[in-house]
Design an enzyme around this catalytic site. Structure first.
Site, mmCIF file in Angstrom:
data_model
loop_
_atom_site.group_PDB
_atom_site.id
_atom_site.type_symbol
_atom_site.label_atom_id
_atom_site.label_comp_id
_atom_site.label_asym_id
_atom_site.label_seq_id
_atom_site.Cartn_x
_atom_site.Cartn_y
_atom_site.Cartn_z
ATOM 1 N N ARG A 3 -4.434 9.462 3.311
ATOM 2 C CA ARG A 3 -3.448 9.525 4.400
ATOM 3 C C ARG A 3 -2.199 10.302 4.008
ATOM 4 O O ARG A 3 -1.856 11.270 4.656
ATOM 5 C CB ARG A 3 -3.097 8.130 4.934
ATOM 6 C CG ARG A 3 -4.308 7.455 5.556
ATOM 7 C CD ARG A 3 -3.984 6.125 6.206
ATOM 8 N NE ARG A 3 -5.204 5.564 6.766
ATOM 9 C CZ ARG A 3 -5.499 4.276 6.824
ATOM 10 N NH1 ARG A 3 -4.631 3.377 6.388
ATOM 11 N NH2 ARG A 3 -6.641 3.870 7.338
ATOM 12 N N HIS A 15 -6.527 -7.519 -2.376
ATOM 13 C CA HIS A 15 -6.065 -6.485 -1.449
ATOM 14 C C HIS A 15 -6.034 -6.922 0.007
ATOM 15 O O HIS A 15 -5.033 -6.731 0.696
ATOM 16 C CB HIS A 15 -6.927 -5.229 -1.590
ATOM 17 C CG HIS A 15 -6.529 -4.121 -0.664
ATOM 18 N ND1 HIS A 15 -5.292 -3.509 -0.733
ATOM 19 C CD2 HIS A 15 -7.175 -3.535 0.384
ATOM 20 C CE1 HIS A 15 -5.200 -2.585 0.212
ATOM 21 N NE2 HIS A 15 -6.326 -2.584 0.907
ATOM 22 N N ARG A 44 -19.129 7.445 2.403
ATOM 23 C CA ARG A 44 -18.298 7.353 3.617
ATOM 24 C C ARG A 44 -16.927 8.020 3.372
ATOM 25 O O ARG A 44 -16.389 8.685 4.254
ATOM 26 C CB ARG A 44 -18.083 5.889 4.010
ATOM 27 C CG ARG A 44 -19.331 5.148 4.410
ATOM 28 C CD ARG A 44 -19.020 3.694 4.730
ATOM 29 N NE ARG A 44 -18.427 3.548 6.052
ATOM 30 C CZ ARG A 44 -17.370 2.792 6.317
ATOM 31 N NH1 ARG A 44 -16.765 2.121 5.361
ATOM 32 N NH2 ARG A 44 -16.905 2.706 7.547
ATOM 33 N N HIS A 48 -9.729 1.647 -0.121
ATOM 34 C CA HIS A 48 -9.681 3.108 -0.258
ATOM 35 C C HIS A 48 -9.903 3.517 -1.712
ATOM 36 O O HIS A 48 -10.613 4.492 -1.990
ATOM 37 C CB HIS A 48 -8.327 3.635 0.233
ATOM 38 C CG HIS A 48 -8.182 3.625 1.718
ATOM 39 N ND1 HIS A 48 -8.236 4.768 2.493
ATOM 40 C CD2 HIS A 48 -7.974 2.606 2.587
ATOM 41 C CE1 HIS A 48 -8.076 4.459 3.763
ATOM 42 N NE2 HIS A 48 -7.909 3.147 3.846
ATOM 43 N N ASP A 86 0.823 -1.207 0.000
ATOM 44 C CA ASP A 86 0.000 0.000 0.000
ATOM 45 C C ASP A 86 0.862 1.265 0.000
ATOM 46 O O ASP A 86 1.747 1.418 0.835
ATOM 47 C CB ASP A 86 -0.901 0.015 1.237
ATOM 48 C CG ASP A 86 -1.783 -1.224 1.347
ATOM 49 O OD1 ASP A 86 -1.419 -2.275 0.796
ATOM 50 O OD2 ASP A 86 -2.824 -1.141 2.009
ATOM 51 N N ASP A 117 -4.668 0.472 -2.478
ATOM 52 C CA ASP A 117 -4.594 1.614 -1.558
ATOM 53 C C ASP A 117 -3.499 2.595 -1.988
ATOM 54 O O ASP A 117 -2.480 2.764 -1.333
ATOM 55 C CB ASP A 117 -4.426 1.166 -0.105
ATOM 56 C CG ASP A 117 -5.746 0.753 0.518
ATOM 57 O OD1 ASP A 117 -6.778 0.789 -0.179
ATOM 58 O OD2 ASP A 117 -5.745 0.384 1.706
#
Length: 315
Positions: free
Chosen positions: A57, A219, A138, A87, A19, A53
């Protein structure tokens, strides 16, 4: 299980990259270290599997996607596989490029099971929300409680920590303007991501010697208590009728290799779990977990060598 056609055949190198989570500089450094570690002819013909991902972040999701999109033209003799992480699925849902449900149903059907979480997670209610998959709502939501007690960190906008992704495209978190800000080539990348990749005759060095295995890359992993054939059919079809894709999102139930896959040697490789875990043919490659201070890692087959962005290598 098939064996190599000839003993002189050199096994193809397979690199599985964990990731990235918007850390462009880490990804660049890891790529450079892979080039240094692997023989040039092997690297230039390698199968490169990105485990998902790419966003959230870290600060540079836009640059990460630019880098990934550029690889096929820069390295035309490599094969590149881009798995969707949970994600990335949510990002794709927000910008409207998820495949439509196979049964023709509306994405709003996916909200029902989790409606009790809507207020706490502050689901997106801006332009286009009525036609959006649950995970898109979300992803762009705004957490009511800004502190993540499980991780002991502040949420970066949503439960997905999507704020930095919006910022990388020059858009405030939770703004519907992101749909226009994301370039078409990025939307195509998000639309084309696969949920599973299967590869036959992957060579792996084990304690018992060289093995030629089937490889399944997904994943988070495969569920232990469901028929593997049915799971793989569902993942190949990218069936968006479900509110949550367990093989991309779950933790405990996808940790191990399903028992039926242990009868013939099968490598199952994933990211997602915020750990580096290698046990037999179960490979979990997510040393970074999207944290600033932790490395992004890859595993190279057949040697099972771990390469990190932080490795200092002699040129």
């Amino acid at each position: 299980m098939s064996e190599p056609k000839a003993s002189t055949t050199k096994p193809r190198v397979v690199c599985c990259i964990g990731d990235t989570h918007g850390f462009y500089t880490k990804l660049q450094n890891l790529w450079s270290n892979l080039q240094t570690t692997i023989d040039p002819s092997d690297f230039n013909t390698a199968l490169i599997i990105f485990l998902g991902d790419y966003c959230d972040r870290g600060p540079d999701t836009k640059k990460v996607l630019d880098f990934l999109i550029s690889l096929p033209s820069k390295y035309p003799n490599q094969r590149h596989v881009f798995l969707s992480g949970n994600h990335d699925l949510a990002f794709a849902a927000f910008v409207g490029v998820l495949p439509k449900p196979l049964d023709g149903s509306e994405f709003s059907v996916t909200w029902k099971e989790y409606e009790a979480n809507e207020e706490r997670e502050g689901w997106f209610k801006g332009d286009g929300y009525e036609r959006m998959h649950l995970q898109g709502r979300r992803w762009a939501g705004s957490m009511k409680d800004k502190f993540n007690a499980v991780k002991n960190t502040q949420y970066k906008g949503s439960i997905y920590d999507a704020g930095p992704t919006f910022a990388s495209y020059g858009v405030p978190h939770g703004s519907a303007d992101l749909v226009k800000a994301v370039p078409d080539e990025h939307k195509k990348f998000l639309a084309d991501m696969v949920w599973v990749h299967e590869e036959d005759d992957v060579c792996v060095e084990t304690e018992d010697g060289i093995k030629y295995c089937k490889l399944i890359a997904v994943h988070a992993g495969l569920e232990k208590d469901k028929d593997v054939k049915q799971q793989l059919e569902f993942l190949r079809a990218r069936d968006t009728r479900v509110p949550r894709v367990e093989a991309l999102s779950d933790r405990k139930n996808v940790w191990n290799i399903p028992k039926e896959l242990t009868e013939n040697p099968t490598v199952v490789v994933s990211g997602h779990h915020g750990k580096l875990h290698i046990e037999g043919l179960r490979l979990i490659i997510d040393e970074g977990g999207g944290k600033e201070e932790r490395p992004v890692a890859a595993v190279v087959l057949p040697t099972m060598k771990i390469v990190r962005n932080t490795d200092v290598l002699a040129n």
